[in-house]
Design an enzyme around this catalytic site. Structure first.
Site, PDB file in Angstrom:
ATOM      1  N   LYS A   7     -32.715   1.937 -76.147  1.00  0.00           N
ATOM      2  CA  LYS A   7     -34.270   1.593 -75.590  1.00  0.00           C
ATOM      3  C   LYS A   7     -35.069   3.671 -75.759  1.00  0.00           C
ATOM      4  CE  LYS A   7     -36.504   2.790 -70.577  1.00  0.00           C
ATOM      5  NZ  LYS A   7     -36.031   4.341 -70.651  1.00  0.00           N
ATOM      6  N   ASN A   8     -34.067   4.461 -74.909  1.00  0.00           N
ATOM      7  CA  ASN A   8     -34.316   6.190 -74.965  1.00  0.00           C
ATOM      8  C   ASN A   8     -33.808   6.377 -76.636  1.00  0.00           C
ATOM      9  OD1 ASN A   8     -34.680   5.576 -72.232  1.00  0.00           O
ATOM     10  ND2 ASN A   8     -32.615   6.485 -71.306  1.00  0.00           N
ATOM     11  N   CYS A  45     -40.420   5.338 -64.134  1.00  0.00           N
ATOM     12  CA  CYS A  45     -39.667   5.694 -62.929  1.00  0.00           C
ATOM     13  C   CYS A  45     -39.478   6.837 -62.142  1.00  0.00           C
ATOM     14  CB  CYS A  45     -38.437   5.065 -63.823  1.00  0.00           C
ATOM     15  SG  CYS A  45     -38.369   3.609 -64.260  1.00  0.00           S
ATOM     16  N   ARG A  95     -39.517  14.953 -61.701  1.00  0.00           N
ATOM     17  CA  ARG A  95     -38.922  14.485 -62.851  1.00  0.00           C
ATOM     18  C   ARG A  95     -40.553  15.531 -63.514  1.00  0.00           C
ATOM     19  NH1 ARG A  95     -38.075   8.812 -65.017  1.00  0.00           N
ATOM     20  NH2 ARG A  95     -36.614   9.617 -66.254  1.00  0.00           N
ATOM     21  N   ASP A 155     -27.643   6.305 -65.280  1.00  0.00           N
ATOM     22  CA  ASP A 155     -28.584   5.903 -65.572  1.00  0.00           C
ATOM     23  C   ASP A 155     -27.713   4.507 -65.298  1.00  0.00           C
ATOM     24  OD1 ASP A 155     -30.757   6.684 -66.167  1.00  0.00           O
ATOM     25  OD2 ASP A 155     -31.066   5.964 -68.666  1.00  0.00           O
ATOM     26  N   ARG A 163     -38.713  -3.660 -68.549  1.00  0.00           N
ATOM     27  CA  ARG A 163     -38.956  -1.977 -69.238  1.00  0.00           C
ATOM     28  C   ARG A 163     -38.472  -1.838 -70.228  1.00  0.00           C
ATOM     29  NH1 ARG A 163     -41.084   2.423 -64.972  1.00  0.00           N
ATOM     30  NH2 ARG A 163     -43.506   1.365 -65.260  1.00  0.00           N
TER      31      ARG A 163
HETATM   32  C1  UD1 Z   1     -33.435  11.222 -69.869  1.00  0.00           C
HETATM   33  C2  UD1 Z   1     -33.277   9.499 -69.876  1.00  0.00           C
HETATM   34  C3  UD1 Z   1     -33.552   8.711 -68.692  1.00  0.00           C
HETATM   35  C4  UD1 Z   1     -31.947   9.280 -67.371  1.00  0.00           C
HETATM   36  C5  UD1 Z   1     -32.556  10.958 -68.220  1.00  0.00           C
HETATM   37  C6  UD1 Z   1     -30.763  11.623 -67.953  1.00  0.00           C
HETATM   38  C7  UD1 Z   1     -35.535   8.835 -72.114  1.00  0.00           C
HETATM   39  C8  UD1 Z   1     -36.528   8.544 -72.039  1.00  0.00           C
HETATM   40  N1  UD1 Z   1     -34.847   8.840 -70.238  1.00  0.00           N
HETATM   41  O1  UD1 Z   1     -35.143  11.456 -68.738  1.00  0.00           O
HETATM   42  O2  UD1 Z   1     -33.474   7.375 -68.590  1.00  0.00           O
HETATM   43  O3  UD1 Z   1     -32.273   9.574 -66.520  1.00  0.00           O
HETATM   44  O4  UD1 Z   1     -32.927  11.585 -69.111  1.00  0.00           O
HETATM   45  O5  UD1 Z   1     -30.064  10.841 -68.715  1.00  0.00           O
HETATM   46  O6  UD1 Z   1     -34.145   9.169 -72.708  1.00  0.00           O
HETATM   47  N2  UD1 Z   1     -35.212  19.248 -65.946  1.00  0.00           N
HETATM   48  C9  UD1 Z   1     -36.347  19.982 -65.323  1.00  0.00           C
HETATM   49  N3  UD1 Z   1     -37.410  20.164 -66.037  1.00  0.00           N
HETATM   50  C10 UD1 Z   1     -37.475  19.738 -67.345  1.00  0.00           C
HETATM   51  C11 UD1 Z   1     -37.135  18.600 -67.441  1.00  0.00           C
HETATM   52  C12 UD1 Z   1     -35.793  18.208 -66.927  1.00  0.00           C
HETATM   53  O7  UD1 Z   1     -35.790  20.124 -63.840  1.00  0.00           O
HETATM   54  O8  UD1 Z   1     -38.565  20.363 -68.141  1.00  0.00           O
HETATM   55  C13 UD1 Z   1     -34.168  17.973 -65.171  1.00  0.00           C
HETATM   56  C14 UD1 Z   1     -34.218  16.878 -64.191  1.00  0.00           C
HETATM   57  O9  UD1 Z   1     -35.423  17.063 -62.913  1.00  0.00           O
HETATM   58  C15 UD1 Z   1     -33.344  16.613 -64.054  1.00  0.00           C
HETATM   59  C16 UD1 Z   1     -32.647  17.231 -65.859  1.00  0.00           C
HETATM   60  O10 UD1 Z   1     -33.600  18.003 -65.929  1.00  0.00           O
HETATM   61  O11 UD1 Z   1     -32.556  16.782 -63.293  1.00  0.00           O
HETATM   62  C17 UD1 Z   1     -32.849  15.357 -65.920  1.00  0.00           C
HETATM   63  O12 UD1 Z   1     -33.651  15.955 -66.958  1.00  0.00           O
HETATM   64  P1  UD1 Z   1     -34.053  14.898 -68.634  1.00  0.00           P
HETATM   65  O13 UD1 Z   1     -32.744  15.245 -69.326  1.00  0.00           O
HETATM   66  O14 UD1 Z   1     -35.180  15.822 -68.900  1.00  0.00           O
HETATM   67  O15 UD1 Z   1     -34.893  13.292 -68.658  1.00  0.00           O
HETATM   68  P2  UD1 Z   1     -35.008  12.508 -68.579  1.00  0.00           P
HETATM   69  O16 UD1 Z   1     -35.880  13.256 -70.488  1.00  0.00           O
HETATM   70  O17 UD1 Z   1     -36.997  12.724 -68.046  1.00  0.00           O
END
Ligand code: UD1
Length: 421
Positions: A22-23, A117, A122, A307, A400
């Protein structure tokens, strides 16, 4: 609204074939917008996040069709810039990749903030940091992000992420693949889906190196061409079935996996007492005896994935002794499922980032509610391991991200059915 009804207690036996990740696919599908031509994407899971994303891509005038159960053909020749439909964008998280893809292809993007989710705050500040460094002007309102080329135009840049972010790494790769100059992402995410996106883009003619390490280099190219590409297997779906076997007991061959991607999960399940054998592209998981307590801390890849936090928590809930589970990516993630597991008899105490889980002999069936995708998966696993009947509500979250879940678990001997309310 639909729910799952599970009668627990059956051992899981047989084979399960894992779907495409998925990701990875939710990054690769938007990436097709950078290509002028026809992309054939194989091993695509038919899950609701993918269907929404394909509708978004269709709305930009791409021709999209499934050529078989798991192959999607996307012709982007006639794609035109427009704002992705906010009604679709707000239904899922990864729709934020439309920002990077549209910026990369058209030098502008006006995209609603994503839904999906909400197990934690986020933020997207690191995505925005990347776009700004690439020369864009970014305006954020409560509902939208507006990105366009700044006065000096868009150009490659060196970007050092303040936190390791999968989403920001993907969005910067998408934005920079066609951009003039070289972009370097430091402190980049190393997840298998980052490598898969880089491989996809390189197959289409991009020049990306270093994916899978914390420094990714992107040399902008003028054009990407169409080609055929197969998405990697889903690490988290595979991990979910492995955890289900460990929780419910059984002997299952998990097929179509990359064992290397599973190591962080395999190691922990072995520590709990599972017997795990790795083959070229499958993993056999056997759990007969009692389970031992373990300590787990979630980390970005190659660490134990956040995850899989909820699924391993169910295994801990029925292991001997006191396990500790520490979350270091999304602090509030426990709240999505721990209360529900407690309703099934689990003994979990949360203190900040750490859950202390005291194993109990037997979970008991109850009616519980999924609050996000992986929380829902954990409740299903708990239901499979529990005595009696468990009803899991709100299963649209689960659908999803898990393809043909009922069919796959039924084939393993589980008693699980979907009920339309
Ligand atoms: C992706 C995955 C999700 C997984 C997560 C962490 C997808 C579509 N989703 O989510 O399933 O749970 O990685 O492995 O691939 N953060 C910030 N600022 C930002 C972006 C992130 O502070 O601009 C923080 C987040 O709050 C979190 C950490 O960084 O604590 C990691 O987040 P991130 O890797 O970006 O998660 P997603 O890409 O949303």
């Amino acid at each position: 609204m639909a729910k799952y009804e599970i009668v627990g207690g059956n051992r899981l036996e047989g084979n399960v074939v894992i779907s495409g990740a998925k990701n990875a696919v939710v990054a690769i599908l938007p990436a097709t917008l950078l290509v002028q031509g026809v992309c054939r994407i194989e091993n695509v899971p038919n899950i609701s996040d993918v269907r929404i994303l394909l509708d978004i891509i269709r709305s930009l005038k791409a021709k999209v069709r499934w050529t078989d159960d798991s192959t999607v053909e996307i012709d982007t020749t006639e794609v035109e810039y427009c704002e992705p439909d906010p009604k679709l964008v707000t239904q899922m998280r990864a729709s934020y990749y439309m920002m990077g893809a549209l910026l990369g292809r058209y030098g502008q993007a006006h995209v609603a903030l994503p839904g999906g989710c909400n197990f934690a705050a986020r933020p997207i500040d690191q995505h925005v940091k990347g776009f700004l460094a690439l020369g864009a002007d970014v305006t954020e309102t409560d509902d939208f992000v507006d990105i366009k080329a700044g006065p000096d135009g868009l150009h490659g840049a060196r970007i050092s992420l303040d936190v390791v972010s999968v989403g920001a790494t993907v969005n910067i790769m998408l934005a920079a693949a066609l951009m003039e100059g070289q972009t370097i992402i430091e402190n980049a995410a190393k997840e298998p889906h980052i490598v898969d996106l880089a491989n996809f883009l390189n197959t289409m003619g991009a020049r990306i190196s270093g994916a899978g390490t914390d420094t990714i280099k992107i040399k902008g190219v003028e054009k990407l061409h169409g080609a055929t590409y197969a998405v990697i297997p889903d690490q988290i779906e595979a991990g979910t079935y492995m955890a289900a076997v460990v929780a419910a007991g059984g002997d299952v061959l998990v097929q179509n996996v990359i064992p290397k991607h599973m190591e962080c999960i395999t190691t922990r399940l072995r520590e709990m007492g599972a017997r795990i054998t790795e083959y070229d592209d499958s993993i056999r998981v056997v759990r007969d005896g009692p389970m031992r307590r373990i300590t787990v801390k979630t980390m970005p890849y190659p660490g134990f994935p956040t995850d899989m936090q909820a699924q391993i928590c169910v295994c801990m809930a029925i292991a001997n002794g006191i396990s500790r589970l520490t979350e270091s990516v999304y602090e509030t993630r426990f709240f999505g499922y721990c209360t529900e597991l407690q309703h099934m008899g689990a003994n979990i105490v949360i203190n900040g980032k750490t859950a202390t889980v005291t194993g109990t002999d037997q979970l008991v069936g109850n009616t519980v509610t999924a609050k996000d995708l992986r929380a829902g998966a954990a409740l299903i696993i708990a239901g499979l391991a529990a005595e009696g009947t468990t009803t899991v509500k709100n299963i649209h979250y689960v659908e999803r991200g898990y393809e043909r879940l009922i069919e796959k678990f039924t084939q393993l001997g589980a008693s699980i059915r979907r009920i339309e309310e």
